[in-house]
Every structure is written in C-alpha cells, then in structure tokens.
Design a protein around this motif. Structure first.
Motif, PDB file in Angstrom:
ATOM      1  N   SER A  11       2.560   2.088  -3.165  1.00  0.00           N
ATOM      2  CA  SER A  11       1.594   2.523  -4.148  1.00  0.00           C
ATOM      3  C   SER A  11       1.146   3.967  -3.944  1.00  0.00           C
ATOM      4  CB  SER A  11       0.384   1.603  -4.089  1.00  0.00           C
ATOM      5  OG  SER A  11      -0.368   1.703  -5.238  1.00  0.00           O
ATOM      6  N   ILE A  12       0.917   4.341  -2.696  1.00  0.00           N
ATOM      7  CA  ILE A  12       0.468   5.718  -2.473  1.00  0.00           C
ATOM      8  C   ILE A  12       1.637   6.696  -2.490  1.00  0.00           C
ATOM      9  CG2 ILE A  12      -1.632   5.133  -1.225  1.00  0.00           C
ATOM     10  CD1 ILE A  12      -0.158   5.735   1.362  1.00  0.00           C
ATOM     11  N   LYS A  34       2.746   8.106  -6.171  1.00  0.00           N
ATOM     12  CA  LYS A  34       1.908   8.786  -7.133  1.00  0.00           C
ATOM     13  C   LYS A  34       2.026  10.284  -7.073  1.00  0.00           C
ATOM     14  CE  LYS A  34      -2.377   8.587  -4.531  1.00  0.00           C
ATOM     15  NZ  LYS A  34      -2.777   9.964  -4.330  1.00  0.00           N
ATOM     16  N   ASP A  85     -16.299   9.036  -9.705  1.00  0.00           N
ATOM     17  CA  ASP A  85     -16.412   9.861  -8.512  1.00  0.00           C
ATOM     18  C   ASP A  85     -15.692  11.203  -8.657  1.00  0.00           C
ATOM     19  OD1 ASP A  85     -13.774   9.166  -8.378  1.00  0.00           O
ATOM     20  OD2 ASP A  85     -13.843   8.325  -6.372  1.00  0.00           O
ATOM     21  N   GLN A 123       1.496  14.622  -3.203  1.00  0.00           N
ATOM     22  CA  GLN A 123       0.616  15.744  -3.531  1.00  0.00           C
ATOM     23  C   GLN A 123       0.817  16.862  -2.537  1.00  0.00           C
ATOM     24  OE1 GLN A 123      -1.014  16.577  -5.890  1.00  0.00           O
ATOM     25  NE2 GLN A 123      -1.710  14.794  -7.014  1.00  0.00           N
ATOM     26  N   ILE A 154     -12.604  11.758  -9.017  1.00  0.00           N
ATOM     27  CA  ILE A 154     -11.216  11.755  -8.577  1.00  0.00           C
ATOM     28  C   ILE A 154     -10.458  10.662  -9.308  1.00  0.00           C
ATOM     29  CG2 ILE A 154      -9.677  11.359  -6.616  1.00  0.00           C
ATOM     30  CD1 ILE A 154     -11.697  12.733  -4.884  1.00  0.00           C
ATOM     31  N   ASN A 155      -9.402  11.057  -9.958  1.00  0.00           N
ATOM     32  CA  ASN A 155      -8.612  10.102 -10.745  1.00  0.00           C
ATOM     33  C   ASN A 155      -9.472   9.187 -11.628  1.00  0.00           C
ATOM     34  OD1 ASN A 155      -6.315  11.128  -9.654  1.00  0.00           O
ATOM     35  ND2 ASN A 155      -6.001   9.477  -8.184  1.00  0.00           N
ATOM     36  N   ASP A 199     -14.346   5.282 -11.662  1.00  0.00           N
ATOM     37  CA  ASP A 199     -15.637   4.937 -11.094  1.00  0.00           C
ATOM     38  C   ASP A 199     -16.598   6.122 -11.048  1.00  0.00           C
ATOM     39  OD1 ASP A 199     -14.377   6.410  -9.227  1.00  0.00           O
ATOM     40  OD2 ASP A 199     -14.301   4.874  -7.682  1.00  0.00           O
ATOM     41  N   LYS A 205      -9.160  -4.644 -13.473  1.00  0.00           N
ATOM     42  CA  LYS A 205      -8.249  -3.984 -12.546  1.00  0.00           C
ATOM     43  C   LYS A 205      -6.869  -4.601 -12.621  1.00  0.00           C
ATOM     44  CE  LYS A 205     -12.096  -3.114  -9.805  1.00  0.00           C
ATOM     45  NZ  LYS A 205     -12.685  -2.765  -8.585  1.00  0.00           N
ATOM     46  N   LEU A 264      -7.718   0.771 -10.706  1.00  0.00           N
ATOM     47  CA  LEU A 264      -8.445   0.244  -9.537  1.00  0.00           C
ATOM     48  C   LEU A 264      -9.938   0.353  -9.753  1.00  0.00           C
ATOM     49  CD1 LEU A 264      -6.893   1.322  -6.136  1.00  0.00           C
ATOM     50  CD2 LEU A 264      -7.183  -0.954  -7.082  1.00  0.00           C
ATOM     51  N   SER A 314       0.144  19.875   0.033  1.00  0.00           N
ATOM     52  CA  SER A 314      -0.731  19.908   1.177  1.00  0.00           C
ATOM     53  C   SER A 314      -0.945  21.331   1.629  1.00  0.00           C
ATOM     54  CB  SER A 314      -0.077  19.126   2.293  1.00  0.00           C
ATOM     55  OG  SER A 314      -0.141  19.860   3.473  1.00  0.00           O
ATOM     56  N   VAL A 346       0.840  -1.195   0.000  1.00  0.00           N
ATOM     57  CA  VAL A 346       0.000   0.000   0.000  1.00  0.00           C
ATOM     58  C   VAL A 346       0.879   1.251   0.000  1.00  0.00           C
ATOM     59  CG1 VAL A 346      -1.667   1.346   1.336  1.00  0.00           C
ATOM     60  CG2 VAL A 346      -1.940  -1.123   1.152  1.00  0.00           C
TER      61      VAL A 346
END
Lengths: 179, 284
Positions: free
Chosen positions: B36-37, B40, B207, B93, B209-210, B205, B258, B284, B95, B33
């Motif tokens: 992966s985060i 990006k 939403d 990203q 976002i991305n 999806d 995915k 995803l 902040s 995880v």
C-alpha cells in the motif's frame, strides 16, 4: 536523548527518504506493541489485524507530521488509538449503552494478577461489550480522565463513569471465573 | 474504603499487565502495508550498481509514472549506455535526504500488448532529460538528441555505478523538466507523456495531507474522472481537473466509508494523446 529515541529518529528519517529497509524496520520494531494495543481495543482478532494494518498505512502517510518532540512510540500509540476509536465511535453511541443499572458491588475476591498471563486478560477484554472495553482501555490503561474520554467518544461524562464501573465489574467476574 | 482499595488494586494490576505489552504480529500485515505504501509514490533504490534517484515534485506535480511492473530502462545521455532493468522498481515520493546525485525520470511509458516499458533517462550532469522510446526514432527535441542512438530495449548495456561518475558541483536544472508533456511526439501513438501518479491512499480528515483526491494533469483538452465504490456505485464525477474528491458521496452528501474505491480517468492532451485508465484508491 535516549538511545531508543535516537534509533527511532534514524528509522523515521529513513522512512521519510522512502528507504524500504527503514520502512520494514519501523514496522518490525513497533508492530508487536501496536498489535497488542489494537487487540485490546478490537472486538476480535480479525478487527485487531485490520486496525494494525490500516493504522500503519496511516503512520507512513503521516510520518512527515512527526515533530521529533517527545516520544515517538507515544505518537504512534495515539495514531493507533485514534484509529481504533474511529471504528468504535459509531458502535458506542448505541442508546442501550447508557442504560446501565447501578451495581456498586465489586467482586469480593481479589484477583492475583501477577499469576495471570497478559494474553488471557486480553482475550477476556475482547469479550466485553464495546463500550466497557473502550472505557476500560482509555481510563485504566491509557490514563485519560472521564472528561477526556467523554469528548473522545462523544458521550457524557456520567456515561463514561457508568461504563467503566460496569465494565470493571464484569471483567473482574470474567477473570475470577476463568483463572 | 475497602471497595475503593479493591478498585485501585485491580486497576493498577490491570494496567501493569497490559500497558506496553506485545503480541506476535499476524502474518500478511506487513505485505499489505508495504504494498500500500510502496505503490503510492516515486524513488530511490539500488539496482545492479545503479542508484536511481528521485523525482522531485515540480510546481506541486509529481512528474512520474507510478510504481509498477514492467521493463525499465535507464539511459545515460552522454554515452547512450542503456541499462535494462527487468525487476519492479518501487517509485516513491521524493526525498530531500537523497536528492543529490543523478536524477532519473520516468519520462515515457509505452505499452504494447501486455508489456509496459517505462523509460528513464539519467544524465550525469544531473540535468533532467527526457527521452523518447527507441521506436519513436525520427522526431527529435532539444532534450532528446541522443535518442537516435539509443539501443533497443533488448540490447542490455553495462550496468555501472553512476554515482561515482557524477560531477558534484553541477546543479539540477529544474526548468528543463517542464517540457516533457509538451514534447511528447504527436506522431508516436505508443509513447505517453509523463503522467503524474496520484497518491492512492487518501485520508479526508482535515489534516492537510492527502485530504482530497485529485488528478494532476496539464495541457489537457478533455478531462473526465469518475470514482466508484466497491459495490460499483458512482460516488464522484467531474470534468474539471481542479475539482477534488473529499470522500463525500456526491449523490447522498454523506462521507463514504473507508475502503477500496476505483477511479476511472479519461483524458486527452493538446498533443492529441488520449488515455483511459482505471486504478484503485484507498479511502482511509
């Protein structure tokens, strides 16, 4: 506001600030609970692990959408459940699932649940067919109605009811035989 | 009815046993995880007394080299102090919470053999300034007049907590940021302009976002993007930077499954700079 929620807010803000310590702390705080959820929706431990991993990546990606209203844990839980359902939806629409014979007989022995260990129940739940397992989780544990479940899974309400009935029966049998 | 009672008892006990239960998390999940985060996006971290802050997006474009391993340098523009950092920096990203003190930009990335040098310029006045690498020497721009005196990468200078030396009333001047891609010196083949790092996880999806994967690039004269599935099948191709990939296989019209994809990107800027790169992308 409760103390855990306050702590959660600090964690979330830290994560939004991309603070690696907060990111790890958020994971450590919620992973055991979220893993238990993934575990009871998955068909095996490997799938549970995948669901946990992908679910958390989603969590960090979507964290900015959390409105700081209501329980953060509840919000997290919905992300994991929805993610699990994405996997399950494909499997669950198999036609043979609908074809369940009526069985109104419940096991006559009442199970002494308090003696059972959660992980053992989990292991039995994983052995259930996907449809039974999913409906049991959504109806009994999460408390969704058959109508909601039908919408979530793209099945009919009566299918949801039959699956629950059949699944409950099978689980009772399995638990009786194994404990 | 006895039957219903059984059912209710069973359900209640099942719920009690399972709701809110916990299980030991298997090894390796956090690592997966985290990587992966972490990859990006752009960021704030503390290294040897220096605080690196943040790349803010400018007109929707993340002006940043991505996270990565390599040699990192910070240059204080007023004193030309250089601090070499040879540990990886996670670039995340931006902040708003920490968007205060000094601002660091990975201005340029130079590559030689297997070493990548990313050069950050840090200005106490909180003005974002780009630097050329130490090898670019001769050519100057208004924002890089300190460059001639910038030490070589091997000359490590004093790490010093820059946060405390900051004049807080000074403002970030975002207009200064817009220049770097234009200013990348044409004559310097190893210097690359700041190139925005696209998010490497995307979730079509709906939403907001991305949802759609695209590459942000400006001042390009040629652009070519291809995306391949893990089986090596091409699922997307475009020569228009405004086209984004929404996860649909362009050949079959179906939503791709995915997983990991790779993209190959080829572009050429008006400055004459050309680049070809391949990266991972997670759907995803």
């Amino acid at each position: 506001m409760s103390q855990p929620e306050e702590r959660n807010i600090l964690l979330i803000k830290g994560c939004l600030a991309q603070n690696p310590k907060s990111q790890k702390a958020l994971f450590d705080t919620f992973a055991p609970t979220m893993y238990a959820i993934c575990y009871r929706y998955a068909k095996n431990s490997d799938q549970a692990k995948d669901l946990l991993q992908e679910g958390f990546i989603k969590v960090y990606t979507k964290l900015g959408e959390f409105k700081f209203e209501g329980s953060f844990e509840g919000w997290l839980k919905r992300i994991f459940i929805n993610h699990a359902l994405e996997y399950i939806r494909k499997e669950i629409r198999q036609p043979d699932m609908v074809n369940v014979e009526d069985s109104h007989e419940l096991s006559s022995t009442t199970i002494q649940f308090h003696e059972l260990d959660t992980q053992k129940i989990m292991a039995q739940i994983q052995k259930l067919p996907t449809g039974y397992r999913t409906v049991i989780n959504l109806f009994i544990i999460e408390g969704y109605s058959h109508k909601e479940i039908a919408e979530m899974l793209g099945i009919s309400e009566s299918t949801s009811k039959t699956q629950l009935h059949k699944g409950r029966h099978m689980l009772q049998k399995m638990l009786n035989n194994n404990f | 009815m006895e039957n219903n009672q059984h059912i209710n008892t069973f359900d209640a006990m099942l719920k009690q046993s399972l709701e809110g239960s916990q299980m030991p998390v298997p090894a390796g999940v956090w690592e997966a995880v985290g990587s992966s985060i972490g990859t990006k996006a752009i960021v704030a971290t503390k290294i040897a007394g220096l605080k690196l802050l943040i790349l803010k997006t400018l007109a929707g474009i993340v002006l940043a080299g991505g996270a990565g391993f390599g040699i990192y340098e910070l240059v204080k523009t007023n004193t030309n102090e250089t601090v070499k950092i040879d540990q990886p920096i996670i670039v995340n990203q931006s902040s708003p919470l920490e968007m205060a003190i000094d601002t660091v930009f990975p201005a340029q990335i130079s590559e030689s053999d297997n070493t990548v040098t990313r050069k950050f310029v840090l200005n106490e006045d909180s003005m974002i300034t780009y630097s050329k690498t130490e090898t670019s020497g001769a050519k100057e721009s208004e924002n890089s007049n300190f460059d001639n005196n910038v030490p070589k990468a091997t000359e490590v200078a004093v790490p010093k907590p820059l946060i405390e030396t900051k004049a807080p009333e000074k403002q970030v001047e975002p207009n200064k940021v817009a220049e770097p891609t234009k200013e990348a010196p044409k004559t310097e083949p190893i210097v690359t302009p700041a190139f925005p790092e696209p998010p490497n996880v995307f979730t079509p999806d709906g939403d907001g976002i991305n949802d759609c994967f695209k590459i942000e690039v400006e001042n390009e004269k040629m652009f070519f993007l291809q995306i391949f599935s893990s089986e090596g099948k091409k699922v997307f191709e475009t020569t228009d930077k405004n086209n984004c990939w929404n996860g649909v296989n362009m050949n079959t019209g179906e939503l791709c499954k995915k997983g990991l994809y790779t993209y190959k990107l080829l572009y050429e800027l008006n400055t004459g700079f050309k680049k070809k790169e391949s990266r991972w992308l997670t759907l995803l």
